[in-house]
Design a protein around this motif. Sequence first.
Motif, mmCIF file in Angstrom:
data_model
loop_
_atom_site.group_PDB
_atom_site.id
_atom_site.type_symbol
_atom_site.label_atom_id
_atom_site.label_comp_id
_atom_site.label_asym_id
_atom_site.label_seq_id
_atom_site.Cartn_x
_atom_site.Cartn_y
_atom_site.Cartn_z
ATOM 1 N N LYS A 1 -2.522 15.235 -88.633
ATOM 2 C CA LYS A 1 -1.730 14.805 -89.794
ATOM 3 C C LYS A 1 -1.610 13.283 -89.797
ATOM 4 N N LEU A 2 -2.779 12.622 -89.876
ATOM 5 C CA LEU A 2 -2.840 11.166 -89.917
ATOM 6 C C LEU A 2 -3.354 10.720 -91.278
ATOM 7 N N PRO A 3 -2.739 9.741 -91.920
ATOM 8 C CA PRO A 3 -3.208 9.274 -93.226
ATOM 9 C C PRO A 3 -4.678 8.888 -93.242
ATOM 10 N N SER A 4 -5.159 8.267 -92.156
ATOM 11 C CA SER A 4 -6.561 7.843 -92.115
ATOM 12 C C SER A 4 -7.504 9.042 -92.137
ATOM 13 N N GLU A 5 -7.142 10.121 -91.421
ATOM 14 C CA GLU A 5 -7.970 11.322 -91.399
ATOM 15 C C GLU A 5 -7.997 11.990 -92.770
ATOM 16 N N TRP A 6 -6.844 12.037 -93.411
ATOM 17 C CA TRP A 6 -6.763 12.704 -94.713
ATOM 18 C C TRP A 6 -7.465 11.887 -95.799
ATOM 19 N N GLU A 7 -7.360 10.565 -95.714
ATOM 20 C CA GLU A 7 -8.062 9.717 -96.683
ATOM 21 C C GLU A 7 -9.569 9.883 -96.531
ATOM 22 N N LYS A 8 -10.028 9.988 -95.297
ATOM 23 C CA LYS A 8 -11.442 10.194 -95.040
ATOM 24 C C LYS A 8 -11.913 11.518 -95.624
ATOM 25 N N PHE A 9 -11.113 12.563 -95.455
ATOM 26 C CA PHE A 9 -11.436 13.880 -96.014
ATOM 27 C C PHE A 9 -11.451 13.822 -97.539
ATOM 28 N N HIS A 10 -10.454 13.166 -98.124
ATOM 29 C CA HIS A 10 -10.355 13.048 -99.582
ATOM 30 C C HIS A 10 -11.579 12.334 -100.149
ATOM 31 N N LYS A 11 -11.982 11.267 -99.511
ATOM 32 C CA LYS A 11 -13.148 10.519 -99.974
ATOM 33 C C LYS A 11 -14.405 11.370 -99.900
ATOM 34 N N GLY A 12 -14.493 12.214 -98.874
ATOM 35 C CA GLY A 12 -15.670 13.065 -98.714
ATOM 36 C C GLY A 12 -15.764 14.179 -99.734
ATOM 37 N N LEU A 13 -14.626 14.531 -100.368
ATOM 38 C CA LEU A 13 -14.647 15.605 -101.370
ATOM 39 C C LEU A 13 -15.560 15.279 -102.536
ATOM 40 N N GLY A 14 -15.713 13.996 -102.860
ATOM 41 C CA GLY A 14 -16.533 13.628 -103.999
ATOM 42 C C GLY A 14 -18.007 13.571 -103.692
ATOM 43 N N CYS A 15 -18.367 13.762 -102.412
ATOM 44 C CA CYS A 15 -19.776 13.619 -102.020
ATOM 45 C C CYS A 15 -20.477 14.963 -101.874
ATOM 46 N N GLU A 16 -19.932 15.823 -101.063
ATOM 47 C CA GLU A 16 -20.579 17.120 -100.882
ATOM 48 C C GLU A 16 -19.580 18.131 -100.320
ATOM 49 N N ILE A 17 -19.932 19.391 -100.468
ATOM 50 C CA ILE A 17 -19.106 20.469 -99.932
ATOM 51 C C ILE A 17 -19.632 20.806 -98.549
ATOM 52 N N GLY A 18 -18.900 20.366 -97.522
ATOM 53 C CA GLY A 18 -19.357 20.564 -96.161
ATOM 54 C C GLY A 18 -19.160 21.986 -95.678
ATOM 55 N N SER A 19 -19.504 22.213 -94.408
ATOM 56 C CA SER A 19 -19.442 23.564 -93.838
ATOM 57 C C SER A 19 -18.021 24.106 -93.829
ATOM 58 N N GLU A 20 -17.033 23.209 -93.669
ATOM 59 C CA GLU A 20 -15.650 23.684 -93.622
ATOM 60 C C GLU A 20 -15.157 24.165 -94.990
ATOM 61 N N LEU A 21 -15.883 23.793 -96.049
ATOM 62 C CA LEU A 21 -15.538 24.248 -97.399
ATOM 63 C C LEU A 21 -16.648 25.108 -97.979
ATOM 64 N N SER A 22 -17.401 25.774 -97.114
ATOM 65 C CA SER A 22 -18.529 26.585 -97.585
ATOM 66 C C SER A 22 -18.079 27.728 -98.491
ATOM 67 N N ALA A 23 -16.822 28.158 -98.342
ATOM 68 C CA ALA A 23 -16.326 29.242 -99.197
ATOM 69 C C ALA A 23 -16.338 28.831 -100.667
ATOM 70 N N ILE A 24 -16.065 27.552 -100.923
ATOM 71 C CA ILE A 24 -16.109 27.066 -102.306
ATOM 72 C C ILE A 24 -17.529 27.148 -102.843
ATOM 73 N N ARG A 25 -18.480 26.719 -102.041
ATOM 74 C CA ARG A 25 -19.887 26.788 -102.457
ATOM 75 C C ARG A 25 -20.294 28.238 -102.720
ATOM 76 N N ASN A 26 -19.880 29.136 -101.853
ATOM 77 C CA ASN A 26 -20.243 30.550 -102.019
ATOM 78 C C ASN A 26 -19.629 31.148 -103.283
ATOM 79 N N THR A 27 -18.470 30.628 -103.676
ATOM 80 C CA THR A 27 -17.831 31.104 -104.902
ATOM 81 C C THR A 27 -18.566 30.609 -106.142
ATOM 82 N N LEU A 28 -19.047 29.379 -106.091
ATOM 83 C CA LEU A 28 -19.697 28.770 -107.255
ATOM 84 C C LEU A 28 -21.165 29.171 -107.386
ATOM 85 N N LEU A 29 -21.801 29.484 -106.263
ATOM 86 C CA LEU A 29 -23.244 29.716 -106.266
ATOM 87 C C LEU A 29 -23.694 30.871 -107.162
#
Length: 924
Positions: free
Chosen positions: A384-412
Amino acid sequence: MAELAISAAVSILIELAVPKILEKLNVDEDMGKEIDSMGNLLEKMKAYVEANGDHRETDGMLEVKVKQIREIAFEIEDVLDEIVIHTTINVFHSHKFTQRARKFGHNIRHGFPLRKISEKIANIKRKFEDIKSQAKAFPDDSSSSNSASGSGLRTGHRVSPLLLDDEMVGYTNLKETFMSLLTDGEESLVTLAVVGPPGSGKTTFLKNMFWNTRIRRRFDCHAWVHVSKDQFDLKALYINMLKQFCDWRKESYHTLDISEALAQIRKYLEKKRYIVVLDDIWQKEHCDRIKDALPKGLLGSRIIVSMRDSNIASSCASSPQFVYELKGLEWLDAWSLFCKTAFKDNNGECPSELKTCSSEIVTRCERLPFAILAVAGALAQKEKLPSEWEKFHKGLGCEIGSELSAIRNTLLPGYLDLSSNLKSCFLYFGLFPEDYSVERGRLIRLWVAERFVTETDSKTAEEVAEDYLAELIHRNLVHVSNWDFDGRPRSCRVLSLLLTFIVQKCKEEIFASISRRENTSATHVTRRLSIHGDCSHLQEISIKFAVIRSVFLFRCDTFLADHLGNNFRDFELLRVLDLQGAPLTEFPEQITRLILLRYLSLRGTNIMTIPDSIKKLFYLKTLDLRQTSVTQLPKAISRLCHLRHLFVYKYNVDNYVAFDSVQGVKIFEGIGNLKNLQKLSLVEVGEKDGIIRELEKLTQLRKLGLVGIRREHGKSLCASLERLKTLTTLDLCSKTKEEFLEVGEIQNPNSNIQRLYLKGRLKEFPRWISKLDNLQRIGLKWSKSKDCPLKALKDLPNLKEIKLIDSFEGEELVFEASTFKKLKILVIEKFSLLNTLVIEQGAMPELQKMNLHQCPNLKMLPLGIDKLSKIEELVLRDMAEEFIATLRHNSEDRQMVEHIPVIKSFTRSNQGWTPENLSGSFSA
């Protein structure tokens, strides 16, 4: 998948078969045979991909083969485009000797490149034979051992994490409505439909209903069936329902054939009240065939279906009133769900230092429950560190990683269910920035330029593209940002996480790439390039410009032609160049070297002139010069015989009422040569009527805008307009504010006209307007008529918008009883003598918005305004103080407008506009 690359190459072959294209190409017999051979290769590759595409996810070797096929398809597309470049002969001279000399020079200059093309084709054939010769590269259908069993039931289907909660979060009102329909409501058998975009919580919502204790007690028997999109097995579905209906029995039903299973279902349910959920329906036919097995049963039986496509929902439900759309959670529900999931160890409370970032993340999830759960679940595992969460937030706009593969499987699944052309149209949204709403017309013209759509015998390519957009909207893959008055989308976009999925797919398919300043270390192999921000960094990264087909520029503060490759010479195969809003002051002359260019937008730039060399862009279909300073087009524009859309005008948006608020463009005679033109706006007609007379040759025109019309042009103008039978939008403006528009001589008006704008004096109101049964929008400016225009407009059956500006010199306007039945928007402006506005009983029953501007003698409220039950907004500008006083809360007349949600008044002063909010929730 390789299908997109194959489709792109096939679209070129289709175009090369058009006689009008072929006659401009210097293709010899040998080259014609080579083109045919490319077609044969593409057919084989397409058949292979279609037969094996479903198994890519589970077969690594197959994935490699498909990638190899895609590379070959790209090479074929490149070769076909190169053939067009080197065989196109543009002859701009009428003298036969000059024509022969130019053709001779063309053969010398392009002979060597054509020989190189033959070598490339031979190399392509060798590559194809190598793939084909490899073991199991092109297996028979029987060798596909990885196919799922045809049970019609998807194994391992996910259960929404929301089901782990005692009660579902959000959709409270809908839940109450649904519960009432299931427990009370209609006594006959009713089919309810729940529709929404992927991740909106359809399955979760229904499971919470289905397993509710009240529902279980209400019905005698229950069945939940997930319907497979790919392997629809009716027998397996029937048996699955039987097992759920008769779960207390220990019988085996697998030995039953389909007719026996059907008979047992009908017999068992004949005297029972049942509930059946058909989850994730993709085709109406599937729903109908399952419903055929279900009898009417006892009073109050229910069938519930869920799907992503709103068209299918409407056709499956018992009636439109039983279609319910899940659009996403309310903000507080979305925030609650996020916090409950991400901060379980903190009793669902968000730490103060993470609130800003968490709020932005929830916004990115577009209030979709499944996206919120997936993202919050991933964040729950992080520090629960702001730097970690900001890094995750920034990555949301780039690609759906393995930790969010469920989203990809829903959209596919929704993506894979699209045809190859629809896939391309859908992925095209990946070129635009996040939260960017693209205008419908722009999107349609881009798809046509990219060859994603092909005209049919009954529809133009643009009309087919409109159907494609409607399909994506109905499937809940595209979100409409703004609707037009006629029910069509004005602009649209895709939701944020859907955009992330698209961008990732674009990368996988080498369909498109996003280039930002911070990505200078990246290496791009792509077919389309979208540049976001400064583009000076492009020369610092490794991009294969030679294969790029489209270039977009967004939010760029500085721009030089050299930034885009080596003076544009690297973009030889470019077909789309969209520099809308770029800080350009001069037309980049290098653009005219891009022979294959089909779409060119310099809209919103500061360019002032267009060079004569524009004639080299022989295949150009769209030229967009709106909001530029171009006031004259070169005579060479008449050489662009494929041009379909020509926009050249500039509006002064700050003073739209002024006569000179719009600037048209001067053109030379010869415009009649552009016989494919569909949209032409706005043309300065000049002193003589030569341009006007040529218009009758443009028989494909859908939209026409003319300015500078003189009184003496009337006869020839009416004659030309009568011949334009496909026209749907007509915009005419006189030379001066006092000049008369003589347009009354039209005897046989085009009944297809939907939008009509007349700007100038009218001696008498044109009688033919009252015959335009398809007219939806009309604007009259400065006509200063003594006759009330409402008399001629009142019986038009489809009129939805009226804008009247300085168009009537009378003291009273009367909207007669039961007229203007579909009118939604009414604007009345600069009626200097108007003192009475009357709305009789039943007039304008659908009116939603009324604007009254600068009517100084109108000092009392419109009589009958209290009868407008659907009005949502009343906007006033520079109205008399006495009029405004009647709207204030201490006025006796206030009760007449209490039903209007929004009432605003704006008064002009030396300091600008002063607003006053007179809406019901505010006091004076």
